[in-house]
Design an enzyme around this catalytic site. Structure first.
Site, short mmCIF file in Angstrom:
data_model
loop_
_atom_site.label_atom_id
_atom_site.label_comp_id
_atom_site.label_asym_id
_atom_site.label_seq_id
_atom_site.Cartn_x
_atom_site.Cartn_y
_atom_site.Cartn_z
N ASP A 96 -6.61 -4.99 10.01
CA ASP A 96 -5.89 -3.72 10.18
C ASP A 96 -5.97 -3.32 11.65
OD1 ASP A 96 -4.38 -1.56 9.45
OD2 ASP A 96 -5.77 -0.82 7.93
N LYS A 122 0.83 -1.21 0.00
CA LYS A 122 0.00 0.00 0.00
C LYS A 122 0.86 1.25 0.00
CE LYS A 122 -1.90 1.94 3.84
NZ LYS A 122 -2.77 2.10 5.03
C1 R5P Z 1 -2.25 2.88 8.68
O1 R5P Z 1 -1.03 2.77 8.76
C2 R5P Z 1 -3.17 2.13 9.58
O2 R5P Z 1 -2.67 0.86 9.89
C3 R5P Z 1 -4.55 2.01 8.97
O3 R5P Z 1 -4.44 1.30 7.75
C4 R5P Z 1 -5.16 3.35 8.70
O4 R5P Z 1 -5.16 4.12 9.88
C5 R5P Z 1 -6.58 3.22 8.19
O5 R5P Z 1 -7.04 4.48 7.83
P1 R5P Z 1 -8.18 4.63 6.72
O6 R5P Z 1 -9.32 3.75 7.16
O7 R5P Z 1 -8.55 6.10 6.77
O8 R5P Z 1 -7.62 4.25 5.41
#
Ligand code: R5P
Length: 322
Positions: A229, A202
Site C-alpha cells: 500500500d 476494497k
Molecule cells: C487509501 O486509498 C490508501 O491507499 C491507503 O490504503 C489508506 O490510506 C490506508 O489507511 P488505513 O491504514 O487507515 O486503512
C-alpha cells in the site's frame, strides 16, 4: 551565488535545512551529500506561534528545506510554510520544499458535495509562501503534481523497496494491491520481482476510517502474499486485506508500505496480525513506539540526497530511475 546565462541558472551554494518533523532523515540526506546541515532556529512560543530564524547567510543560495508532513501534521505544514517565507525574505536564490510524505493526499478531488480539495490548497500555500520547486516521494495520486505550477520531482520508493525484496529468498509469492487504485503501484513491484499480482476489491465506508475488503481478484491460495500500500494509517485497510487473503487460502503474509504513518491503533493491529514481516521506508519518523519486532525499515536518504545533488547541478532526476 547563481551563475550561468539565459533562462537556466545554476546555484553554486547548496544549503540544506531541517524542519522539526524528521531531523534524522535530513541528517542522513546531508551525510549522503557530504554537506553540513544548515543552521536554523525553529521553535514554538507558549502561544503555539512558530518562530524561525536562519543562523547563516543564505542570500542567493540554493536552499532545500526537508519536512515530511508527519505527526503533528498541521504543525509540520505551517512550520514548512514559515521556513519558506523566512528563506524568501532572507533572499534565498531558489527554495525547494523537500516533502518526503505529502499528507492530505486523499483529499485530491471534490467527490462529495461541500468538501475541500485540501491537497490542492496546500500546494497553493506552498507556492504562495515562496517554494520554487517541490521534491517529494510517492504521492497518494500522481495527479497531485498537477496542483502545483512549479516543478515537482516525485521519487519512487519502489526502487529501494524492490531492491530489498530481491535480496530475500521469496518463493511462491503473489504481490497484492489493497484496492483497485493501488493496482499500478503493486503491478510495478510485481514486475520488478517477477511475481504474479492479485487485487483486493476494497470499499471505504462513508467518511470514516473504516475499510472493508470485498473480493480477491487473482490466485492466492497456498501462496505467500506480499501486500503493498502507499501508506498505512490506522491499518484498517491492512486488517481487512489480511482477513480476505486468509479466507482465500493465503499461506503467509508480508506487508509493505512506502509511508508508515501508523496512527491510532495501527501498531497494535499489525502486532495482532501474525505477519511474517512488515517492510516500510523511513519517509516519516519511526519512534520506538511505532516499531514492531518484525519490521524492516528501508532508508530513503540516498534517493533524496542524489535527487538534491542532481537538482542542484541541473541534471536529470529521471535518470536516477533508469
Ligand atoms: C487509501 O486509498 C490508501 O491507499 C491507503 O490504503 C489508506 O490510506 C490506508 O489507511 P488505513 O491504514 O487507515 O486503512
Amino acid at each position: 551565488m547563481p551563475h550561468g546565462g539565459g533562462a537556466f541558472v545554476l546555484y553554486s551554494d547548496l544549503a540544506v535545512f531541517s524542519g522539526r518533523a524528521h531531523p534524522e532523515l535530513t541528517a542522513a540526506i546531508c551525510a549522503r551529500l557530504g554537506q553540513p546541515l544548515g543552521e536554523v532556529d525553529v521553535f514554538e512560543f507558549s502561544n503555539e506561534n512558530i518562530f524561525v530564524q536562519y543562523q547563516e547567510n543564505i542570500r542567493q543560495h540554493d536552499v532545500f528545506i526537508v519536512q515530511p508532513f508527519s505527526s503533528p501534521v498541521n504543525t509540520a505544514i505551517v512550520e514548512l510554510l514559515i521556513m519558506i517565507d523566512a528563506a524568501k525574505r532572507a533572499s534565498a536564490g531558489r527554495i525547494t520544499a523537500v516533502i518526503p510524505y505529502y499528507a492530505y493526499g486523499r483529499s485530491d478531488k471534490k467527490d462529495q458535495p461541500r468538501v475541500p480539495i485540501t491537497a490542492r490548497l496546500i500546494a497553493n500555500m506552498l507556492e504562495t509562501a515562496g517554494a520554487d520547486r517541490i521534491l517529494t516521494m510517492n504521492l497518494h495520486a500522481g495527479q497531485i503534481q498537477g496542483f502545483f505550477n512549479v516543478p515537482v520531482d516525485e521519487l519512487n520508493a519502489l526502487y529501494p523497496v524492490s531492491a530489498y525484496f530481491k535480496t530475500q529468498d521469496l518463493r511462491d509469492v503473489t504481490v497484492v494491491a489493497t484496492d483497485v487504485g493501488g493496482e499500478k503501484r503493486a503491478r510495478d513491484l510485481a514486475a520488478r520481482l517477477d511475481m504474479p499480482l492479485a487485487i483486493i476489491d476494497k470499499r471505504r465506508i462513508g467518511n470514516t476510517e473504516t475499510a472493508e475488503a470485498l473480493h480477491v481478484i487473482g490466485e492466492v491460495e497456498g501462496r505467500t502474499c506480499l501486500i503493498l500500500d502507499d501508506e498505512i494509517s490506522t491499518a484498517g485497510t491492512i486488517v481487512s486485506a489480511v482477513n480476505a487473503l486468509r479466507l482465500n487460502g493465503a499461506s503467509d503474509l508480508i506487508v509493505s508500505c512506502y509511508h508508515p504513518i501508523l496512527s491510532g491503533p495501527a501498531v497494535e493491529r499489525l502486532l495482532a496480525l501474525d505477519l511474517r514481516e512488515v517492510v516500510v521506508t523511513d519517509s516519516v519518523p519511526l519512534g520506538p513506539e511505532k516499531r514492531t519486532p518484525n519490521m524492516t525499515v528501508i532508508p530513503v536518504a540516498a534517493q533524496f540526497g542524489d535527487a538534491i545533488a542532481r537538482i542542484h547541478s541541473g541534471q536529470s532526476v529521471g535518470a536516477l530511475f533508469q
